[in-house]
Design a protein around this motif. Structure first.
Motif, PDB file in Angstrom:
ATOM      1  N   ASP A   1     -28.939 -46.272  43.881  1.00  0.00           N
ATOM      2  CA  ASP A   1     -30.006 -45.180  43.474  1.00  0.00           C
ATOM      3  C   ASP A   1     -30.657 -44.539  44.857  1.00  0.00           C
ATOM      4  O   ASP A   1     -31.091 -43.555  44.792  1.00  0.00           O
ATOM      5  N   TRP A   2     -30.701 -45.648  45.832  1.00  0.00           N
ATOM      6  CA  TRP A   2     -31.408 -45.009  47.130  1.00  0.00           C
ATOM      7  C   TRP A   2     -30.529 -44.059  47.587  1.00  0.00           C
ATOM      8  O   TRP A   2     -31.034 -43.007  48.276  1.00  0.00           O
ATOM      9  N   ALA A   3     -29.204 -44.231  47.897  1.00  0.00           N
ATOM     10  CA  ALA A   3     -28.323 -43.350  48.412  1.00  0.00           C
ATOM     11  C   ALA A   3     -28.522 -41.978  47.721  1.00  0.00           C
ATOM     12  O   ALA A   3     -28.473 -40.811  48.315  1.00  0.00           O
ATOM     13  N   ARG A   4     -28.489 -42.022  46.504  1.00  0.00           N
ATOM     14  CA  ARG A   4     -28.533 -40.551  45.691  1.00  0.00           C
ATOM     15  C   ARG A   4     -29.971 -40.077  45.901  1.00  0.00           C
ATOM     16  O   ARG A   4     -30.015 -38.478  46.173  1.00  0.00           O
ATOM     17  N   LEU A   5     -30.979 -40.815  46.120  1.00  0.00           N
ATOM     18  CA  LEU A   5     -32.611 -40.140  46.510  1.00  0.00           C
ATOM     19  C   LEU A   5     -32.375 -39.610  47.748  1.00  0.00           C
ATOM     20  O   LEU A   5     -32.456 -38.338  48.087  1.00  0.00           O
ATOM     21  N   ALA A   6     -31.939 -40.334  48.773  1.00  0.00           N
ATOM     22  CA  ALA A   6     -31.463 -39.860  50.006  1.00  0.00           C
ATOM     23  C   ALA A   6     -30.657 -38.545  50.142  1.00  0.00           C
ATOM     24  O   ALA A   6     -31.100 -37.661  50.998  1.00  0.00           O
ATOM     25  N   SER A   7     -29.791 -38.439  49.398  1.00  0.00           N
ATOM     26  CA  SER A   7     -28.699 -37.136  49.610  1.00  0.00           C
ATOM     27  C   SER A   7     -29.392 -36.055  48.731  1.00  0.00           C
ATOM     28  O   SER A   7     -28.736 -35.071  49.188  1.00  0.00           O
ATOM     29  N   GLY A   8     -30.492 -36.277  47.904  1.00  0.00           N
ATOM     30  CA  GLY A   8     -30.766 -35.093  47.255  1.00  0.00           C
ATOM     31  C   GLY A   8     -32.421 -35.259  47.379  1.00  0.00           C
ATOM     32  O   GLY A   8     -33.397 -34.260  46.821  1.00  0.00           O
ATOM     33  N   ALA A   9     -33.004 -35.692  48.493  1.00  0.00           N
ATOM     34  CA  ALA A   9     -34.499 -35.548  48.927  1.00  0.00           C
ATOM     35  C   ALA A   9     -34.954 -34.371  49.108  1.00  0.00           C
ATOM     36  O   ALA A   9     -34.192 -33.408  49.884  1.00  0.00           O
ATOM     37  N   LEU A  10     -36.131 -34.104  48.766  1.00  0.00           N
ATOM     38  CA  LEU A  10     -36.885 -32.865  49.135  1.00  0.00           C
ATOM     39  C   LEU A  10     -36.500 -32.493  50.551  1.00  0.00           C
ATOM     40  O   LEU A  10     -36.266 -31.205  51.045  1.00  0.00           O
ATOM     41  N   GLU A  11     -36.945 -33.397  51.655  1.00  0.00           N
ATOM     42  CA  GLU A  11     -36.552 -33.300  53.003  1.00  0.00           C
ATOM     43  C   GLU A  11     -35.634 -34.340  53.560  1.00  0.00           C
ATOM     44  O   GLU A  11     -36.224 -35.398  53.192  1.00  0.00           O
ATOM     45  N   PRO A  12     -34.670 -34.281  54.108  1.00  0.00           N
ATOM     46  CA  PRO A  12     -33.704 -35.311  54.536  1.00  0.00           C
ATOM     47  C   PRO A  12     -34.121 -36.034  55.802  1.00  0.00           C
ATOM     48  O   PRO A  12     -35.138 -35.473  56.593  1.00  0.00           O
TER      49      PRO A  12
END
Length: 380
Positions: A23-34
């Motif tokens: 879940d964390w990796a998915r959040l990082a790959s689609g975060a508002l700002e990387p």
């Protein structure tokens, strides 16, 4: 009318974060700002291998459905407690502290985190260090706090970056001038006269693992041998090995090497997130100082990065007015340290904390400048 389920915010332990790595990796790959420095590979390595006072605390925000939509790693409190602020985690080996928030509802996610801070009643506010000034998170933070909480800019500066839109030669000529570019060309030709000169990129996990060992040895052979080379600190060396390995497994780490007759004379570790690349660590062989191998490597990296259409920005991760990279890359990104009040109504505690933080930084800067003058060194 039924009550709308609220976002849930709370501290998560290391085991919980490891279990939520997908879940964390998915959040990082689609975060508002990387932010590659808050990716699982980097932060898990830090949480496992840094000394306890330097490890991040994980504050997660979940939406009503239970999905991880925000990650706000916090620094451990100092010896005197929070010292007025809770601080987003930023180690000296990281260059950004932009929290990861889902792009679907960023303002709600940020507001949920600030509500959690307010409920704790332990600080006057939150300090967000090293945020891109014109970034999407900065804008969402302003939206989340508008009319509710105070914001204050504590410090701001610009650092070198590389944006697409021109060739490597044009970029470097724009930054340092044609005369400087011609001098670099002469140095490169001298290197070529000493042996076969080549540039290679390690990106596959096993290649990155081998290159990381080369990097550690190269860094330890130079001026950092007695002043901060990672190889001489077992925890930091293990951290680098672990972080580069985990990031490479996700395709988020590249190690670029300038080689003379097959031997690395300069190396750069770059880590990535979404469409951004970060020049994390560089080392070079001081035996070739006259030929500027580190600068030659950056010149080669400039061309490599501009040839990658998927990379929209390469961040130098450098200090302001860096004497080397500023003369090679003409583009700049603004970075700021921003504070948000914990309480909704204006109060003196937040203003006092901001004043104390500004004073502390001023005193530290003056002491550092005086130390450099005594040592006859240039501030870095």
């Amino acid at each position: 009318m039924p009550e709308t389920p609220a976002f849930q915010t709370g501290e998560l332990g290391l085991e919980q974060m490891e279990a939520a790595r997908g879940d964390w990796a998915r959040l990082a790959s689609g975060a508002l700002e990387p932010n590659a420095f808050f990716s699982p590979g980097f932060l898990l390595a830090a949480a496992r291998h840094f000394p306890p006072p330097e490890r991040p605390r994980f504050i997660g925000v979940r939406d009503p459905g239970g999905a991880l939509v925000g990650l706000f790693p916090l620094a451990a409190p100092g010896p005197s407690g929070t010292d007025g602020f809770l601080r987003l985690w930023r180690h000296e080996l990281s260059a950004l502290a932009t929290p990861l928030v889902d792009r679907a509802r960023p303002a709600e996610t940020i507001a949920a985190f600030l509500d959690w801070v307010e409920a704790g009643r332990a600080s006057a506010g939150v300090l967000f260090p090293r945020l891109p000034v014109a970034g999407a998170f900065h804008a969402a933070l302003r939206e989340a706090t508008q009319g509710r909480r105070q914001l204050a800019v504590i410090e701001t500066y610009a650092r070198a970056a590389l944006l697409p839109g021109a060739s490597a030669v044009e970029k470097m000529a724009q930054a340092g001038g044609r005369k400087r570019l011609n001098e670099l060309g002469r140095m490169r030709r001298r290197l070529g006269e000493m042996g076969a000169l080549a540039v290679d990129v390690a990106a596959a996990p096993m290649a990155v693992r081998a290159a990381a060992e080369e990097f550690l040895a190269l860094e330890a052979s130079g001026w950092k041998a007695g002043r901060g080379a990672l190889l001489f600190d077992a925890a930091l060396a293990t951290f680098l090995r672990s972080a580069t390995r985990m990031l490479a497994e996700e395709g988020l780490c590249r190690i670029v090497a300038l080689r003379l007759d097959g031997r690395a004379i300069a190396m750069m570790i770059a880590i990535e997130s979404q469409n951004r690349s970060y020049c994390w660590k560089i080392a070079y062989d001081e035996g070739y100082r006259a030929q500027a191998p580190g600068i030659q490597l950056i010149g080669a990296l400039t061309g490599l990065q501009l040839a990658r259409p998927e990379i929209e920005l390469t961040d130098s991760c450098a200090i302001a007015n860096h004497p080397m990279i500023d003369r090679l890359w003409p583009d700049r990104i603004g970075v700021c340290d921003l504070a948000a009040s914990a309480r909704r109504s204006p109060d003196g505690a937040f203003r006092r904390a901001c004043g104390q933080e500004t004073l502390r930084r001023g005193l530290r800067g003056a002491a550092k400048a005086a130390a450099y003058r005594l040592l006859g060194r240039t501030p870095r």
